[in-house]
Write a protein that holds these residues in place. Structure first.
Motif, PDB file in Angstrom:
ATOM      1  N   PHE A  75       0.831  -1.195   0.000  1.00  6.27           N
ATOM      2  CA  PHE A  75       0.000   0.000   0.000  1.00  6.27           C
ATOM      3  C   PHE A  75       0.871   1.252   0.000  1.00  6.27           C
ATOM      4  CE2 PHE A  75      -2.238   3.435   2.145  1.00  6.27           C
ATOM      5  CZ  PHE A  75      -3.384   3.523   1.370  1.00  6.27           C
ATOM      6  N   MET A  76       1.862   1.289   0.877  1.00  7.48           N
ATOM      7  CA  MET A  76       2.701   2.481   0.993  1.00  7.48           C
ATOM      8  C   MET A  76       3.560   2.693  -0.253  1.00  7.48           C
ATOM      9  SD  MET A  76       1.661   4.041   3.572  1.00  7.48           S
ATOM     10  CE  MET A  76       2.888   5.355   3.629  1.00  7.48           C
ATOM     11  N   GLU A  77       3.904   1.625  -0.943  1.00  4.38           N
ATOM     12  CA  GLU A  77       4.631   1.763  -2.209  1.00  4.38           C
ATOM     13  C   GLU A  77       3.744   2.463  -3.248  1.00  4.38           C
ATOM     14  OE1 GLU A  77       6.333  -1.247  -5.559  1.00  4.38           O
ATOM     15  OE2 GLU A  77       6.824  -1.735  -3.472  1.00  4.38           O
ATOM     16  N   MET A  78       2.468   2.100  -3.276  1.00  2.00           N
ATOM     17  CA  MET A  78       1.533   2.752  -4.183  1.00  2.00           C
ATOM     18  C   MET A  78       1.353   4.223  -3.802  1.00  2.00           C
ATOM     19  SD  MET A  78      -1.404  -0.161  -4.700  1.00  2.00           S
ATOM     20  CE  MET A  78      -2.357   0.815  -5.871  1.00  2.00           C
ATOM     21  N   VAL A  79       1.270   4.499  -2.503  1.00  3.66           N
ATOM     22  CA  VAL A  79       1.143   5.876  -2.026  1.00  3.66           C
ATOM     23  C   VAL A  79       2.357   6.689  -2.465  1.00  3.66           C
ATOM     24  CG1 VAL A  79       1.189   7.337   0.059  1.00  3.66           C
ATOM     25  CG2 VAL A  79      -0.384   5.384  -0.075  1.00  3.66           C
ATOM     26  N   ASP A  80       3.538   6.125  -2.259  1.00  6.16           N
ATOM     27  CA  ASP A  80       4.768   6.824  -2.623  1.00  6.16           C
ATOM     28  C   ASP A  80       4.787   7.156  -4.111  1.00  6.16           C
ATOM     29  OD1 ASP A  80       7.461   7.817  -1.914  1.00  6.16           O
ATOM     30  OD2 ASP A  80       8.137   6.185  -3.215  1.00  6.16           O
ATOM     31  N   LEU A  81       4.413   6.212  -4.941  1.00  3.52           N
ATOM     32  CA  LEU A  81       4.370   6.435  -6.385  1.00  3.52           C
ATOM     33  C   LEU A  81       3.403   7.569  -6.726  1.00  3.52           C
ATOM     34  CD1 LEU A  81       5.052   5.628  -9.328  1.00  3.52           C
ATOM     35  CD2 LEU A  81       3.175   3.981  -9.169  1.00  3.52           C
ATOM     36  N   LEU A  82       2.225   7.532  -6.140  1.00  4.06           N
ATOM     37  CA  LEU A  82       1.226   8.564  -6.411  1.00  4.06           C
ATOM     38  C   LEU A  82       1.699   9.938  -5.936  1.00  4.06           C
ATOM     39  CD1 LEU A  82      -1.541   9.402  -7.444  1.00  4.06           C
ATOM     40  CD2 LEU A  82      -2.493   8.711  -5.238  1.00  4.06           C
ATOM     41  N   VAL A  83       2.265  10.002  -4.752  1.00  2.99           N
ATOM     42  CA  VAL A  83       2.751  11.271  -4.203  1.00  2.99           C
ATOM     43  C   VAL A  83       3.850  11.849  -5.084  1.00  2.99           C
ATOM     44  CG1 VAL A  83       4.057  12.270  -2.267  1.00  2.99           C
ATOM     45  CG2 VAL A  83       2.034  10.872  -1.827  1.00  2.99           C
ATOM     46  N   ARG A  84       4.780  11.027  -5.513  1.00  3.46           N
ATOM     47  CA  ARG A  84       5.864  11.510  -6.376  1.00  3.46           C
ATOM     48  C   ARG A  84       5.319  12.045  -7.707  1.00  3.46           C
ATOM     49  NH1 ARG A  84      10.817  10.300  -4.330  1.00  3.46           N
ATOM     50  NH2 ARG A  84      10.852   8.727  -2.696  1.00  3.46           N
ATOM     51  N   ARG A  85       4.329  11.357  -8.243  1.00  6.73           N
ATOM     52  CA  ARG A  85       3.722  11.817  -9.499  1.00  6.73           C
ATOM     53  C   ARG A  85       2.990  13.137  -9.280  1.00  6.73           C
ATOM     54  NH1 ARG A  85       0.754   7.214 -12.735  1.00  6.73           N
ATOM     55  NH2 ARG A  85       1.038   8.764 -14.367  1.00  6.73           N
ATOM     56  N   MET A  86       2.331  13.282  -8.157  1.00 10.34           N
ATOM     57  CA  MET A  86       1.617  14.522  -7.856  1.00 10.34           C
ATOM     58  C   MET A  86       2.596  15.683  -7.740  1.00 10.34           C
ATOM     59  SD  MET A  86      -1.119  13.101  -5.056  1.00 10.34           S
ATOM     60  CE  MET A  86      -2.136  14.571  -4.881  1.00 10.34           C
ATOM     61  N   ILE A  87       3.690  15.455  -7.030  1.00 11.09           N
ATOM     62  CA  ILE A  87       4.687  16.503  -6.819  1.00 11.09           C
ATOM     63  C   ILE A  87       5.327  16.931  -8.130  1.00 11.09           C
ATOM     64  CG2 ILE A  87       6.939  16.981  -5.779  1.00 11.09           C
ATOM     65  CD1 ILE A  87       5.965  15.289  -3.365  1.00 11.09           C
ATOM     66  N   ARG A  88       5.588  15.975  -9.022  1.00 11.48           N
ATOM     67  CA  ARG A  88       6.196  16.292 -10.322  1.00 11.48           C
ATOM     68  C   ARG A  88       5.201  16.923 -11.290  1.00 11.48           C
ATOM     69  NH1 ARG A  88       8.965  10.947  -9.736  1.00 11.48           N
ATOM     70  NH2 ARG A  88       7.263  10.103 -10.983  1.00 11.48           N
ATOM     71  N   GLY A  89       3.936  16.958 -10.907  1.00  8.59           N
ATOM     72  CA  GLY A  89       2.918  17.552 -11.774  1.00  8.59           C
ATOM     73  C   GLY A  89       2.497  16.649 -12.908  1.00  8.59           C
ATOM     74  N   GLU A  90       2.778  15.357 -12.774  1.00  6.89           N
ATOM     75  CA  GLU A  90       2.378  14.399 -13.803  1.00  6.89           C
ATOM     76  C   GLU A  90       0.894  14.110 -13.682  1.00  6.89           C
ATOM     77  OE1 GLU A  90       4.698  10.833 -13.553  1.00  6.89           O
ATOM     78  OE2 GLU A  90       6.578  11.928 -13.434  1.00  6.89           O
ATOM     79  N   GLU A  91       0.344  13.603 -14.769  1.00  5.90           N
ATOM     80  CA  GLU A  91      -1.030  13.137 -14.696  1.00  5.90           C
ATOM     81  C   GLU A  91      -1.044  11.974 -13.708  1.00  5.90           C
ATOM     82  OE1 GLU A  91      -4.372  11.053 -17.502  1.00  5.90           O
ATOM     83  OE2 GLU A  91      -2.856  12.287 -18.443  1.00  5.90           O
ATOM     84  N   VAL A  92      -1.934  12.032 -12.782  1.00 10.92           N
ATOM     85  CA  VAL A  92      -1.955  11.000 -11.745  1.00 10.92           C
ATOM     86  C   VAL A  92      -3.178  10.102 -11.888  1.00 10.92           C
ATOM     87  CG1 VAL A  92      -0.654  12.384 -10.090  1.00 10.92           C
ATOM     88  CG2 VAL A  92      -3.135  12.496 -10.082  1.00 10.92           C
ATOM     89  N   MET A  93      -3.034   8.911 -11.354  1.00 15.93           N
ATOM     90  CA  MET A  93      -4.159   7.994 -11.343  1.00 15.93           C
ATOM     91  C   MET A  93      -5.141   8.443 -10.268  1.00 15.93           C
ATOM     92  SD  MET A  93      -2.462   4.745  -9.475  1.00 15.93           S
ATOM     93  CE  MET A  93      -1.956   4.800  -7.772  1.00 15.93           C
ATOM     94  N   ASN A  94      -6.346   7.939 -10.339  1.00 16.32           N
ATOM     95  CA  ASN A  94      -7.283   8.227  -9.271  1.00 16.32           C
ATOM     96  C   ASN A  94      -6.947   7.352  -8.058  1.00 16.32           C
ATOM     97  OD1 ASN A  94      -8.557   5.650  -9.609  1.00 16.32           O
ATOM     98  ND2 ASN A  94      -9.735   6.497 -11.292  1.00 16.32           N
ATOM     99  N   ILE A  95      -7.638   7.548  -6.960  1.00 19.56           N
ATOM    100  CA  ILE A  95      -7.299   6.786  -5.755  1.00 19.56           C
ATOM    101  C   ILE A  95      -8.020   5.447  -5.678  1.00 19.56           C
ATOM    102  CG2 ILE A  95      -6.666   8.838  -4.442  1.00 19.56           C
ATOM    103  CD1 ILE A  95      -9.286   8.453  -2.865  1.00 19.56           C
ATOM    104  N   CYS A  96      -8.760   5.096  -6.710  1.00 18.35           N
ATOM    105  CA  CYS A  96      -9.479   3.817  -6.689  1.00 18.35           C
ATOM    106  C   CYS A  96      -8.557   2.613  -6.471  1.00 18.35           C
ATOM    107  CB  CYS A  96     -10.319   3.649  -7.946  1.00 18.35           C
ATOM    108  SG  CYS A  96     -11.697   4.814  -8.032  1.00 18.35           S
ATOM    109  N   PRO A  97      -7.414   2.527  -7.147  1.00 19.70           N
ATOM    110  CA  PRO A  97      -6.524   1.401  -6.860  1.00 19.70           C
ATOM    111  C   PRO A  97      -6.030   1.384  -5.406  1.00 19.70           C
ATOM    112  CG  PRO A  97      -5.972   2.347  -8.975  1.00 19.70           C
ATOM    113  CD  PRO A  97      -6.945   3.285  -8.319  1.00 19.70           C
TER     114      PRO A  97
END
Length: 116
Positions: A75-97
């Motif tokens: 779970f925390m690995e997925m969180v880390d990936l999402l947070v890094r993408r958010m910070i870089r301003g990348e298109e991010v996935m929704n939180i459903c996964p």
């Protein structure tokens, strides 16, 4: 005759009460650890700064579920990936996964299209 034991379960309706607030609380905590302000977090999360403040103060999100999720490496690995993408301003996935994994960690067994 109608079977009164049968019922319809909408996974999102169930998750919105406890799982999603815990997921959001973790995301907000992680964004804060990366040095983002409450204003920046509110913009990234699409919520008000007051909501961010409530999450940071522990007024939203089940603390027990939050601790359980934070102790799950997948779970925390997925969180880390999402947070890094958010910070870089990348298109991010929704939180459903994230919600799907969180529900599994929590032990809920109702199906969802995003289940992994």
């Amino acid at each position: 005759m109608v079977n009164i034991m049968a019922r319809i379960i909408a996974p999102c309706e169930v998750a919105v009460r406890d799982v999603i607030p815990a997921v959001k609380a973790i995301l907000i905590d992680e964004l804060r650890k990366h040095g983002l302000s409450q204003m920046q977090i509110s913009v990234l999360m699409g919520i008000s700064t007051a909501d961010v403040n409530y999450y940071l103060k522990g007024k939203r999100g089940n603390d027990e579920l939050k601790k359980t999720l934070e102790s799950n490496d997948d779970f925390m690995e997925m969180v880390d990936l999402l947070v890094r993408r958010m910070i870089r301003g990348e298109e991010v996935m929704n939180i459903c996964p994230l919600c799907s994994v969180a529900r599994k960690v929590k032990g809920e067994n109702y199906p969802c299209p995003y289940d992994y």
